[in-house]
Design a protein around this motif. Sequence first.
Motif, PDB file in Angstrom:
ATOM      1  N   MET A  75       4.211 -71.593 -21.337  1.00 18.40           N
ATOM      2  CA  MET A  75       4.656 -72.804 -22.005  1.00 18.40           C
ATOM      3  C   MET A  75       3.419 -73.676 -22.220  1.00 18.40           C
ATOM      4  O   MET A  75       2.698 -73.979 -21.258  1.00 18.40           O
ATOM      5  N   GLU A  76       3.163 -74.029 -23.460  1.00 16.56           N
ATOM      6  CA  GLU A  76       1.977 -74.807 -23.788  1.00 16.56           C
ATOM      7  C   GLU A  76       2.377 -76.143 -24.392  1.00 16.56           C
ATOM      8  O   GLU A  76       3.509 -76.339 -24.841  1.00 16.56           O
ATOM      9  N   GLY A  77       1.434 -77.084 -24.379  1.00 10.78           N
ATOM     10  CA  GLY A  77       1.700 -78.414 -24.914  1.00 10.78           C
ATOM     11  C   GLY A  77       1.456 -79.477 -23.865  1.00 10.78           C
ATOM     12  O   GLY A  77       0.526 -79.373 -23.064  1.00 10.78           O
ATOM     13  N   GLU A  78       2.309 -80.487 -23.844  1.00  9.04           N
ATOM     14  CA  GLU A  78       2.093 -81.640 -22.973  1.00  9.04           C
ATOM     15  C   GLU A  78       2.426 -81.364 -21.506  1.00  9.04           C
ATOM     16  O   GLU A  78       2.008 -82.118 -20.629  1.00  9.04           O
ATOM     17  N   ALA A  79       3.169 -80.296 -21.236  1.00 13.00           N
ATOM     18  CA  ALA A  79       3.517 -79.954 -19.854  1.00 13.00           C
ATOM     19  C   ALA A  79       3.458 -78.433 -19.697  1.00 13.00           C
ATOM     20  O   ALA A  79       4.487 -77.759 -19.679  1.00 13.00           O
ATOM     21  N   PRO A  80       2.261 -77.864 -19.593  1.00 12.41           N
ATOM     22  CA  PRO A  80       2.117 -76.399 -19.538  1.00 12.41           C
ATOM     23  C   PRO A  80       2.807 -75.795 -18.315  1.00 12.41           C
ATOM     24  O   PRO A  80       2.990 -76.453 -17.288  1.00 12.41           O
ATOM     25  N   GLY A  81       3.163 -74.533 -18.460  1.00  9.90           N
ATOM     26  CA  GLY A  81       3.778 -73.823 -17.349  1.00  9.90           C
ATOM     27  C   GLY A  81       3.980 -72.365 -17.697  1.00  9.90           C
ATOM     28  O   GLY A  81       3.515 -71.880 -18.729  1.00  9.90           O
ATOM     29  N   SER A  82       4.677 -71.651 -16.816  1.00  9.88           N
ATOM     30  CA  SER A  82       4.967 -70.238 -17.010  1.00  9.88           C
ATOM     31  C   SER A  82       6.468 -70.026 -17.034  1.00  9.88           C
ATOM     32  O   SER A  82       7.211 -70.700 -16.313  1.00  9.88           O
ATOM     33  N   MET A  83       6.908 -69.081 -17.861  1.00 16.11           N
ATOM     34  CA  MET A  83       8.333 -68.765 -17.974  1.00 16.11           C
ATOM     35  C   MET A  83       8.532 -67.266 -17.796  1.00 16.11           C
ATOM     36  O   MET A  83       7.786 -66.465 -18.362  1.00 16.11           O
ATOM     37  N   PHE A  84       9.528 -66.909 -17.012  1.00 17.34           N
ATOM     38  CA  PHE A  84       9.920 -65.511 -16.830  1.00 17.34           C
ATOM     39  C   PHE A  84      11.411 -65.386 -17.097  1.00 17.34           C
ATOM     40  O   PHE A  84      12.195 -66.206 -16.618  1.00 17.34           O
ATOM     41  N   PHE A  85      11.801 -64.364 -17.856  1.00 20.90           N
ATOM     42  CA  PHE A  85      13.210 -63.976 -17.910  1.00 20.90           C
ATOM     43  C   PHE A  85      13.296 -62.595 -17.292  1.00 20.90           C
ATOM     44  O   PHE A  85      12.661 -61.649 -17.779  1.00 20.90           O
ATOM     45  N   LEU A  86      14.049 -62.464 -16.196  1.00 18.72           N
ATOM     46  CA  LEU A  86      14.163 -61.208 -15.466  1.00 18.72           C
ATOM     47  C   LEU A  86      15.579 -60.661 -15.583  1.00 18.72           C
ATOM     48  O   LEU A  86      16.555 -61.403 -15.422  1.00 18.72           O
ATOM     49  N   MET A  87      15.685 -59.353 -15.844  1.00 23.31           N
ATOM     50  CA  MET A  87      16.998 -58.714 -15.963  1.00 23.31           C
ATOM     51  C   MET A  87      16.901 -57.278 -15.447  1.00 23.31           C
ATOM     52  O   MET A  87      15.826 -56.670 -15.437  1.00 23.31           O
ATOM     53  N   PRO A  88      18.032 -56.708 -15.029  1.00 25.73           N
ATOM     54  CA  PRO A  88      18.032 -55.314 -14.577  1.00 25.73           C
ATOM     55  C   PRO A  88      17.650 -54.378 -15.721  1.00 25.73           C
ATOM     56  O   PRO A  88      17.990 -54.637 -16.883  1.00 25.73           O
ATOM     57  N   PRO A  89      16.959 -53.286 -15.439  1.00 25.09           N
ATOM     58  CA  PRO A  89      16.543 -52.352 -16.492  1.00 25.09           C
ATOM     59  C   PRO A  89      17.686 -51.837 -17.355  1.00 25.09           C
ATOM     60  O   PRO A  89      17.540 -51.719 -18.570  1.00 25.09           O
ATOM     61  N   PHE A  90      18.844 -51.545 -16.750  1.00 25.85           N
ATOM     62  CA  PHE A  90      19.932 -50.974 -17.563  1.00 25.85           C
ATOM     63  C   PHE A  90      20.419 -51.980 -18.599  1.00 25.85           C
ATOM     64  O   PHE A  90      20.858 -51.594 -19.693  1.00 25.85           O
ATOM     65  N   GLN A  91      20.324 -53.281 -18.290  1.00 29.14           N
ATOM     66  CA  GLN A  91      20.748 -54.276 -19.259  1.00 29.14           C
ATOM     67  C   GLN A  91      19.701 -54.445 -20.355  1.00 29.14           C
ATOM     68  O   GLN A  91      20.045 -54.671 -21.516  1.00 29.14           O
ATOM     69  N   ALA A  92      18.433 -54.316 -19.988  1.00 29.71           N
ATOM     70  CA  ALA A  92      17.380 -54.331 -21.010  1.00 29.71           C
ATOM     71  C   ALA A  92      17.552 -53.146 -21.951  1.00 29.71           C
ATOM     72  O   ALA A  92      17.406 -53.274 -23.174  1.00 29.71           O
ATOM     73  N   MET A 158       1.833 -62.770  -8.083  1.00 26.06           N
ATOM     74  CA  MET A 158       0.544 -63.308  -8.488  1.00 26.06           C
ATOM     75  C   MET A 158       0.662 -64.765  -8.923  1.00 26.06           C
ATOM     76  O   MET A 158      -0.089 -65.628  -8.482  1.00 26.06           O
ATOM     77  N   GLY A 159       1.641 -65.041  -9.759  1.00 22.43           N
ATOM     78  CA  GLY A 159       1.829 -66.409 -10.203  1.00 22.43           C
ATOM     79  C   GLY A 159       2.237 -67.330  -9.076  1.00 22.43           C
ATOM     80  O   GLY A 159       1.780 -68.467  -8.993  1.00 22.43           O
ATOM     81  N   LEU A 160       3.097 -66.835  -8.178  1.00 16.91           N
ATOM     82  CA  LEU A 160       3.558 -67.675  -7.084  1.00 16.91           C
ATOM     83  C   LEU A 160       2.451 -67.967  -6.090  1.00 16.91           C
ATOM     84  O   LEU A 160       2.353 -69.076  -5.574  1.00 16.91           O
ATOM     85  N   VAL A 161       1.608 -66.991  -5.820  1.00 20.72           N
ATOM     86  CA  VAL A 161       0.502 -67.219  -4.887  1.00 20.72           C
ATOM     87  C   VAL A 161      -0.407 -68.315  -5.416  1.00 20.72           C
ATOM     88  O   VAL A 161      -0.822 -69.227  -4.689  1.00 20.72           O
ATOM     89  N   GLU A 162      -0.703 -68.248  -6.702  1.00  9.79           N
ATOM     90  CA  GLU A 162      -1.573 -69.259  -7.299  1.00  9.79           C
ATOM     91  C   GLU A 162      -0.913 -70.634  -7.278  1.00  9.79           C
ATOM     92  O   GLU A 162      -1.519 -71.626  -6.881  1.00  9.79           O
ATOM     93  N   LEU A 163       0.348 -70.698  -7.684  1.00  9.26           N
ATOM     94  CA  LEU A 163       1.029 -71.989  -7.758  1.00  9.26           C
ATOM     95  C   LEU A 163       1.332 -72.570  -6.388  1.00  9.26           C
ATOM     96  O   LEU A 163       1.336 -73.787  -6.204  1.00  9.26           O
ATOM     97  N   SER A 164       1.590 -71.706  -5.412  1.00 10.11           N
ATOM     98  CA  SER A 164       1.986 -72.201  -4.094  1.00 10.11           C
ATOM     99  C   SER A 164       0.861 -72.937  -3.377  1.00 10.11           C
ATOM    100  O   SER A 164       1.099 -73.618  -2.384  1.00 10.11           O
ATOM    101  N   GLN A 165      -0.360 -72.792  -3.882  1.00  9.00           N
ATOM    102  CA  GLN A 165      -1.461 -73.540  -3.292  1.00  9.00           C
ATOM    103  C   GLN A 165      -1.260 -75.049  -3.482  1.00  9.00           C
ATOM    104  O   GLN A 165      -1.717 -75.850  -2.668  1.00  9.00           O
ATOM    105  N   VAL A 166      -0.583 -75.408  -4.563  1.00 11.62           N
ATOM    106  CA  VAL A 166      -0.521 -76.828  -4.918  1.00 11.62           C
ATOM    107  C   VAL A 166       0.888 -77.315  -5.225  1.00 11.62           C
ATOM    108  O   VAL A 166       1.095 -78.491  -5.488  1.00 11.62           O
ATOM    109  N   SER A 167       1.874 -76.438  -5.222  1.00 18.80           N
ATOM    110  CA  SER A 167       3.232 -76.858  -5.544  1.00 18.80           C
ATOM    111  C   SER A 167       4.218 -75.910  -4.891  1.00 18.80           C
ATOM    112  O   SER A 167       3.828 -74.899  -4.320  1.00 18.80           O
ATOM    113  N   ASP A 168       5.495 -76.244  -4.951  1.00 24.29           N
ATOM    114  CA  ASP A 168       6.458 -75.407  -4.237  1.00 24.29           C
ATOM    115  C   ASP A 168       7.824 -75.362  -4.906  1.00 24.29           C
ATOM    116  O   ASP A 168       8.814 -75.070  -4.258  1.00 24.29           O
ATOM    117  N   ALA A 169       7.881 -75.631  -6.211  1.00 28.42           N
ATOM    118  CA  ALA A 169       9.186 -75.727  -6.853  1.00 28.42           C
ATOM    119  C   ALA A 169       9.260 -74.917  -8.139  1.00 28.42           C
ATOM    120  O   ALA A 169       8.270 -74.727  -8.831  1.00 28.42           O
TER     121      ALA A 169
END
Length: 214
Positions: A75-92, A158-169
């Motif tokens: 997510m880019e712009g005024e409040a950057p971040g990361s987005m994941f959509f996770l689903m079971p393989p059979f539904q994909a 990987m993303g959580l390890v990096e983010l958990s250094q400074v945030s937790d939500a």
Amino acid sequence: MSNSKKFIEEFGPIQLDVLKEIGNIGSGHAATSLSKLLQKKIEMNVPGVEVVDFDQVMDLAGGADKEVVSIFQRMEGEAPGSMFFLMPPFQAHHFVELMTNASEGFDNDAGMAVSALQELGNILSGAYLTALCDFTELDLQSTVPSISQDMVGAILSMGLVELSQVSDAAIVIKTSLTDRDGGEGGFLEGHFFLFPDPPSYQKIFSSLGVNEGD
């Protein structure tokens, strides 16, 4: 105590109702786009929206050892971040079959399958970000989706390890799409995870009526 932890503690029913409304509006936009794309009636609902700490993220996704298909975008712009959509393989696999009219389902090396899931990612992220922008008045855009199939722990750690250094939500929007012509149950269920970058938490949460406090 980190700012994000304060925000979790101060996040109350009113703010959660706003997030639920963002999820509902976004799901409505996504269902309309998918109905046009698939040329069939698609209904979409959001059974729940939560703000959770990182310890709960992998549990919500089914556990670190659960295999999933992931659609990742920044997510880019005024409040950057990361987005994941996770689903079971059979539904994909099922979604790819609907999109491509093919029977091979999802394969990381299949161009048509990857393109189909990228289109799903664009629709979901675009719908949710449009709703989020409307409520927060922030300028936000999403990058081209990246598709992978792996264990939840490998995808998120990987993303959580990096983010958990400074945030937790994380903001979690549970998503369910139903193919009204497809018989029993929903044809696609998954979790949409939004991990704002640490400086973005205050921008997003404050815009929803959460102040840092003392």
